[in-house]
Enzyme design. Structure first.
Site, PDB file in Angstrom:
ATOM      1  N   GLU A   1      39.087  22.862 -28.203  1.00  0.00           N
ATOM      2  CA  GLU A   1      39.808  21.662 -27.788  1.00  0.00           C
ATOM      3  C   GLU A   1      40.837  21.335 -28.873  1.00  0.00           C
ATOM      4  O   GLU A   1      40.489  21.220 -30.049  1.00  0.00           O
ATOM      5  CB  GLU A   1      38.810  20.515 -27.615  1.00  0.00           C
ATOM      6  CG  GLU A   1      39.328  19.361 -26.798  1.00  0.00           C
ATOM      7  CD  GLU A   1      38.251  18.310 -26.557  1.00  0.00           C
ATOM      8  OE1 GLU A   1      38.619  17.217 -26.118  1.00  0.00           O
ATOM      9  OE2 GLU A   1      37.056  18.573 -26.833  1.00  0.00           O
TER      10      GLU A   1
ATOM     11  N   ASP B   1      39.682   7.643 -29.881  1.00  0.00           N
ATOM     12  CA  ASP B   1      39.335   8.352 -31.109  1.00  0.00           C
ATOM     13  C   ASP B   1      38.821   7.411 -32.187  1.00  0.00           C
ATOM     14  O   ASP B   1      39.332   6.308 -32.368  1.00  0.00           O
ATOM     15  CB  ASP B   1      40.549   9.112 -31.645  1.00  0.00           C
ATOM     16  CG  ASP B   1      40.976  10.236 -30.725  1.00  0.00           C
ATOM     17  OD1 ASP B   1      40.082  10.849 -30.121  1.00  0.00           O
ATOM     18  OD2 ASP B   1      42.182  10.494 -30.600  1.00  0.00           O
TER      19      ASP B   1
END
Length: 266
Positions: free
Chosen positions: A49, A60
């Protein structure tokens, strides 16, 4: 069949769990990203990824946010990431999944964006802030280009939503192991095991578990719960910052050995 579904089918036939590392492109620079991608592929990553640095990464945690900030400050932009991917793609056997947010896609338009990432060699796409209700068109356009749009299921998802996501998912289902943002956690929620069983009742599509997996013990635990893939992000980003590419390679080896090790029967 796509590159991602082929990968999971091969692993399933071998009774193995996929290792899916995450890196932020351009952190600390694109050449380091290139070397780290090659190291991950060499050390046994099944899929990789690759995060496109973004200025407002809502999903995030602090480690990956900081990595995105470093990459942006170094001048890394989407076109740079795609140029790197296109250049290195032929040297990497693992399928590549791009992780980005809605704005860069909307700015270019679905078709133009997907044409560009397909030309660069991307095999999958994760868009954490894309609502399910708006994902079908993007998924269809992506599929026309051989790209799987990976959809996420959260611990808070209702049974109806799990069913809807499972039906629409391509490539694999991304099960978020904890609520909140990405980042390393000391303990995994046992709710993940229950969710895996619940999802499996409605689909046989592969399920990858991510968010909060920091080391070999947790990766093995997720495998033992029945996940088809283990996604590890912040731990790799941390290791790259602290120990460089060799540290990333070492962590990949450790995780590969951990999830390949057969469980001890009691």
């Amino acid at each position: 069949m796509t590159a991602i579904s082929d990968c999971f089918a091969a692993l399933r036939s071998q009774g193995r769990c996929a290792l899916i590392p995450f890196l932020t492109a351009g952190d600390p620079d694109l050449e380091t990203t290139r070397q780290a991608l090659l190291a991950l592929d060499r050390e046994g990553a099944d899929l990789i990824e690759l995060g496109v640095p973004y200025s407002d990464p809502l999903a995030d945690g602090p480690v990956i946010q900081a990595a995105a900030t470093r990459a942006l400050q170094a001048g890394t932009r989407l076109d740079d990431v795609l140029a790197l991917l296109k250049d290195v793609r032929s040297q990497i056997k693992a399928p590549i999944v791009l992780f980005t947010y809605c704005n860069p896609i909307l700015n270019r338009g679905f078709e133009a964006f997907l044409d560009q990432i397909a030309a660069a060699g991307a095999n999958g796409l994760v868009v954490p802030d894309l609502p399910l209700e708006e994902s079908q068109r993007l998924s269809e356009v992506a599929a026309e280009r051989g790209i799987d749009l990976i959809l996420l299921i959260a611990p808070t998802s209702s049974a109806d939503r799990i069913a809807a996501i499972s039906k629409q998912a391509r490539g694999f289902i991304y099960l978020v192991s904890v609520t909140g943002v990405t980042g390393m956690r000391q303990g995994m929620q046992s709710r993940v095991a229950d969710l895996l069983q619940e999802i499996r009742q409605g689909t046989d599509k592969p399920i990858g578990v991510g968010f909060g997996i920091s080391g070999a013990e947790q990766a093995r635990q997720v495998r033992d719960w029945g996940a088809d893939g283990v996604i590890v992000g912040s731990a790799f980003v941390n290791r790259l910052q602290e120990q460089g590419v060799e540290g990333v390679a070492t962590l990949c080896r450790e995780l590969r050995q951990a999830i390949d090790r057969q469980p001890v029967l009691s």
